[in-house]
Design a protein around this motif. Structure first.
Motif, short mmCIF file in Angstrom:
data_model
loop_
_atom_site.label_atom_id
_atom_site.label_comp_id
_atom_site.label_asym_id
_atom_site.label_seq_id
_atom_site.Cartn_x
_atom_site.Cartn_y
_atom_site.Cartn_z
N ALA A 9 0.69 -0.90 -0.17
CA ALA A 9 0.18 0.11 -0.07
C ALA A 9 1.21 1.59 -0.30
CB ALA A 9 -1.10 -0.38 0.96
N ARG A 10 2.00 1.30 1.07
CA ARG A 10 2.92 2.51 1.08
C ARG A 10 3.43 2.67 -0.46
NH1 ARG A 10 3.98 6.19 1.60
NH2 ARG A 10 6.09 6.42 2.87
N LEU A 11 3.84 1.50 -1.58
CA LEU A 11 4.56 1.68 -2.08
C LEU A 11 3.53 2.69 -3.37
CD1 LEU A 11 6.74 0.55 -4.40
CD2 LEU A 11 5.70 -1.64 -4.53
N SER A 12 2.74 1.63 -3.30
CA SER A 12 1.51 2.23 -4.28
C SER A 12 1.25 4.20 -4.39
CB SER A 12 -0.04 1.43 -4.76
OG SER A 12 0.13 0.36 -4.93
N GLN A 13 1.51 3.82 -2.75
CA GLN A 13 0.73 5.56 -2.63
C GLN A 13 2.28 6.25 -2.87
OE1 GLN A 13 1.71 6.37 2.19
NE2 GLN A 13 -0.09 8.31 1.70
N THR A 14 3.60 5.47 -2.51
CA THR A 14 4.53 6.41 -3.44
C THR A 14 4.49 6.48 -4.60
OG1 THR A 14 6.17 5.25 -1.51
CG2 THR A 14 6.64 6.67 -2.83
N ILE A 15 4.67 6.08 -5.77
CA ILE A 15 4.22 5.60 -6.57
C ILE A 15 3.11 6.92 -6.96
CG2 ILE A 15 3.49 4.71 -8.92
CD1 ILE A 15 4.30 2.00 -7.71
N GLU A 16 2.37 7.77 -6.51
CA GLU A 16 1.09 8.63 -7.19
C GLU A 16 2.41 9.42 -7.10
OE1 GLU A 16 -2.77 5.94 -6.61
OE2 GLU A 16 -2.34 7.56 -4.43
N GLN A 17 3.21 9.94 -5.55
CA GLN A 17 3.72 11.22 -5.01
C GLN A 17 4.82 11.04 -5.89
OE1 GLN A 17 4.86 9.61 -1.42
NE2 GLN A 17 2.71 10.14 -0.30
N VAL A 18 5.39 10.43 -6.33
CA VAL A 18 6.33 10.41 -7.50
C VAL A 18 6.12 10.82 -8.79
CG1 VAL A 18 8.41 9.41 -8.88
CG2 VAL A 18 8.32 8.99 -5.89
#
Length: 899
Positions: free
Chosen positions: A641-650
């Protein structure tokens, strides 16, 4: 797979860069994919890698690598600029060391020497870019003076001349006496300096009266052809229509009245020297004054001066002051501070000089370039840069561009002269044909025509760069049609007018408009859709880092010490779009020079080691066929979940060209969440981990390496190949950019609480000097949030493991001998084996409450400012609102804890 015990950036970087080259990963040819094109700002062929280069070219490389991972046809076109003034100076210096003067050589002989110098030294900077990891298509490397590019430059000159936009005229220009060439206004750097103001008397002709003039240039008195006063200045009314005698040369010149004169400056009377001051020239033109040029090209005085002939202008100033003292005409000397213009290239004081030059009319071109950005055809990042751009291109600020230079290194102006006529053509043969037709004389020979000796301004050729690198003006437009307009231009804001504006002008001027109506059809095609302006790299005193100031570290030493990935991280982590970077190179107190050290780059180097060690940790675990534990399961869910959130942020940060936000999002996620939390949660006590958990961990780590690859390409490629066996061509550089999946926001919130809890317990242990692994009891004050947290067994298991807790329970009030602290917005109590000074702890909480209330006032004041809310980026305002909400919650919890 096995890996070395320590990370060696030197071995890794050299090996993988060659691997990428061997597999042609940076090569681009037109195909059916979407092109992503950047034309590299061509560094001077004289250049070596410096801090500004490292920032700009690392940013470009990061954007190109991401585009490649997204499946686009990434084309980064490299090249170098011939840099007329700088390169000619280098060649002249080299020849001088051999006892040869430029004047000893023919033009052709000098150019042979210049090209030999370029072949020996001109490729150094591009090789240094490779050490930085720059993934350009080196097979496309261009040079602004190579034959094909020069041919396009000449073609552009001819087209502009034929359309009536180029003309030749004698005008006041900026002259560099050291380089002995004219400069454009943009090549003159102004700064305030201390100067002397000399009060010199001029006798009124036929009287015993004098008018006193204040001048900073007594060495030009011999070129005076008038004296000016303001028409309303009553001090000089009686002298209107009379003449004064110029000191030293005893020349009678008229007293003229002109509104240009400032009665408040000096004595209110000005000596007029039309040949050596642009304003004096304008005054002289209005009043028909004679023009006497007493300076040679090198700044020395010529025979028309009568005095101090052959002396340099600075020496002549001293001589003139001495002579004026002897004649009694120098009355006093005062110091004052004034703006002095110096050559950007040689630092020589610029001399205003009347010269015959070629000029490009900027009226139409500037209007098109301004409208292109104003109407949204081209977007600036950050958008605020448009204000600077607009101020330069307003009609009242635009001046015609002097495009000729008195040099040999460059494209020789394609103009030939015969009996007062000018023939402009791409070749001498075409010019001869024009001359024969014009004169009606078929017997004319090339020897009868004389080609212009000057070359074109370097910026003229580089203005064509987005078109010329694809040979767009040479007939075959296959590549131009595919790659043009390019996607993006990345450059510093300091050459916004020098280069960006001119590329926009020439882009629309020399490209075909598309069918249809509106701006594009009317003006042609834009050269690029977006412009990303990087800031200047400055020291801690906010001075631009330069070799002359000694405040810049050696870029090559930084690469050697911290590795390319470390340096790239250090540069980009602090590089907000358009904002200047304060780089942390310390100044040596003894040498007063910058040390080749950087905390930012060291942070990047340590990040590489962290990644390397995380990989080694994973490799040391044995995978077994068993079901994941509940803690492993929920931790892996959270990580994904954090990975997906980070992808969005990046992705959002990349879209807005906020590269520092993108790299820091990854840094915080990988170091903080993955290495410091997740791996600690799933780390097996017996060395054995479930195969399913291991596979999910490797898959997530793999995606992290792909995301980070744009910024730190070498360590990510190395780890990519250590994570699992790879087939041929399965390289990180050409993998696929990860896609975000739907995720549980509530799960993220719970783990955020977990992280805050672990951090809070560790801080209490540290403040009380408690052993890190002594088990303690912890209570949460009962609330809906805390009840939900403790109802999840996996949460309690993980918290107990990471914070070394015996138990986690709920409490209605603070237990005895406990220390209170906040976990986000929840009150937590850690039971200590000691008596707690309740009053002292209460005092601490009251102090924290006071601090938070003061902090809240500051936030609310900012959010109450309409200009801030309307003008700041949306994400900035959103961050402030979140801080406001979080602070209010913490204040509420503290107030509740204090009763």
């Amino acid at each position: 797979m096995s890996s070395p015990k320590t990370y060696s950036s030197k071995d890794v970087e050299q090996r993988w860069y060659q691997h990428w080259l061997d597999h042609d990963y940076f090569r681009s040819v037109p195909d059916d994919r979407e092109p992503y094109t950047i034309c590299m700002p061509p560094p001077n062929v004289t250049g070596v890698l410096h801090m500004g280069h490292m920032l700009q070219y690392t940013a470009q490389d990061a954007l190109m690598r991401k585009a490649r991972l997204e499946g686009k046809n990434a084309c980064w076109v490299p090249g170098t600029d011939h840099a007329s003034i700088a390169t000619e100076a280098k060649v002249v210096k080299k020849l001088r060391a051999k006892g040869i003067k430029k004047s000893d050589l023919t033009r052709e002989e000098f150019l042979q020497e210049a090209f030999a110098w370029k072949d020996e030294y001109g490729g150094i900077i591009l090789e240094q870019f490779k050490l930085l990891g720059a993934g350009a298509d080196w097979s496309r490397t261009r040079f602004t003076m190579e034959p094909k590019l020069s041919a396009q430059v000449l073609k552009a000159f001819v087209k502009l001349y034929e359309s009536g936009q180029l003309y030749r005229g004698k005008r006041m220009t900026n002259w560099d006496p050291e380089a002995q060439t004219v400069l454009s206004n943009e090549e003159v750097v102004y700064s305030d300096e201390n100067k002397n103001l000399y009060h010199v008397r001029y006798q009124v002709e036929g009287t015993g009266e004098y008018i006193v003039v204040a001048t900073s240039r007594p060495e030009t008195i011999m070129a005076d052809t008038g004296l000016a006063v303001h028409p309303d200045d009553e001090r000089y009314t009686k002298y209107h229509g009379k003449k004064v005698i110029v000191p030293l040369v005893n020349r009678a010149v008229p007293i003229v009245t002109d509104d240009y004169v400032d009665p408040e400056f000096g004595t209110g009377a000005l000596k007029i020297t039309p040949a050596h001051d642009p304003n004096d020239y304008e005054v002289g033109q209005r009043h028909g004054l004679e023009v006497i040029d007493i300076l040679n090209a090198d700044g020395s005085l010529n025979g028309l001066a009568e005095f101090f002939v052959g002396e340099d202008r600075e020496d002549a100033r001293i001589s003139a002051v001495k002579k004026l003292k002897e004649t009694g005409d120098l009355l006093e000397t005062k110091q004052y501070r004034t703006s002095v213009g110096r050559s950007e290239r040689t630092d020589s004081v610029v001399e205003p000089r009347l010269t015959l030059q070629w000029f490009l009319n900027m009226e139409k071109l500037a209007a098109t370039a301004l409208a292109a950005v104003k109407e949204g055809e081209i977007d600036f990042h950050p958008a605020g840069m448009f204000n600077m751009y607009q101020s330069w291109l307003r009609p009242e600020n635009v001046r015609d561009w002097c495009v000729s230079r008195q040099l040999w290194w460059g494209q020789q102006i394609p103009a030939w002269y015969h009996e007062g006529e000018t023939y402009v053509a791409e070749t001498a043969e075409e010019a001869l044909a024009q001359a024969r037709e014009k004169t009606g004389n078929p017997a004319l020979q090339l020897s009868d025509l004389k080609q212009d000796e000057d070359v074109l301004d370097t910026w003229f050729s580089s203005a064509l760069w987005p078109i010329s690198v694809f040979d767009g003006m040479l007939g075959d437009t296959t590549e131009l049609e595919y790659y043009y307009p390019s996607t993006l231009m990345v450059t510093g804001w300091d050459i916004m007018f020098f280069w960006v504006a001119r590329m926009i002008m020439f882009g629309y001027e020399f490209s075909e408009g598309e069918l249809g109506s509106g701006f594009v059809a009317k003006h042609g095609k834009m050269p690029f859709k977006d412009v990303f302006f990087t800031g200047m790299v400055r020291d801690e005193k906010r001075r631009k880092m330069t070799k002359s100031l000694g405040n810049s570290p050696d870029a090559m030493v930084l690469l050697e010490r911290y590795g390319a990935d470390g340096v790239r991280f250090g540069m980009l982590s602090s590089a907000a779009a358009g904002n200047d970077i304060i780089f942390d190179a310390p100044i040596d107190p003894e040498t007063k020079k910058a040390r080749n050290e950087s905390k930012l780059c060291d942070q990047g180097r340590r990040f590489c080691n962290k990644l390397f060690n995380a990989n080694r940790l994973l490799q040391g675990w044995t995978q077994v066929d068993r079901d994941p534990t509940e803690a492993e399961q929920i931790a892996a869910d959270w990580l994904e979940a954090r990975l997906s959130q980070t992808i969005e942020q990046v992705n959002v940060a990349f879209d807005d060209y906020r590269l520092s936000d993108a790299v820091m999002s990854l840094y915080k996620f990988i170091w903080g969440d993955f290495c410091s939390l997740y791996l600690e949660i799933v780390k097996p006590t017996d060395g054995e981990i479930s195969q399913a958990t291991y596979d999910r961990t490797i898959a997530a780590f793999e995606q992290m390496m792909t995301l980070l690859h744009s910024f730190m390409p070498f360590i990510t490629e190395e780890i990519w190949h250590q994570l699992k066996d790879r087939s041929a061509g399965d390289d990180c550089v050409v993998s696929s950019w990860p896609k975000a999946k739907a995720y549980d926001a509530d799960l993220l919130s719970r783990f955020e609480m977990l992280q805050t809890l672990v951090t809070g317990v560790r801080e209490v242990r540290k403040s009380r000097n408690l052993p890190e692994r002594d088990a303690l009891d912890l209570y949460f004050r009962r609330s809906a949030t805390s009840e939900a947290l403790l109802s999840a067994p996996a949460f309690c298991t993980i918290a107990s493991k990471l914070a070394y807790l015996n138990q986690l329970e709920l409490a209605e009030a603070q237990p005895d001998n406990s220390l209170a602290f906040l976990v986000k917005t929840e009150a937590a109590y850690l039971i200590l084996d000691e008596t707690i000074d309740v009053a002292a702890e209460r005092e601490k909480m009251e102090a924290e409450l006071k601090r938070l209330k003061g902090f809240l006032i500051g936030i609310e004041k900012k959010l109450g400012n309409e200009r801030f809310v309307a003008g700041a980026p949306e994400e900035v305002v959103a961050r402030e609102r979140k801080k406001q909400a979080d602070t209010k919650e913490k204040i509420g919890q503290l107030e509740m804890m204090l009763g």
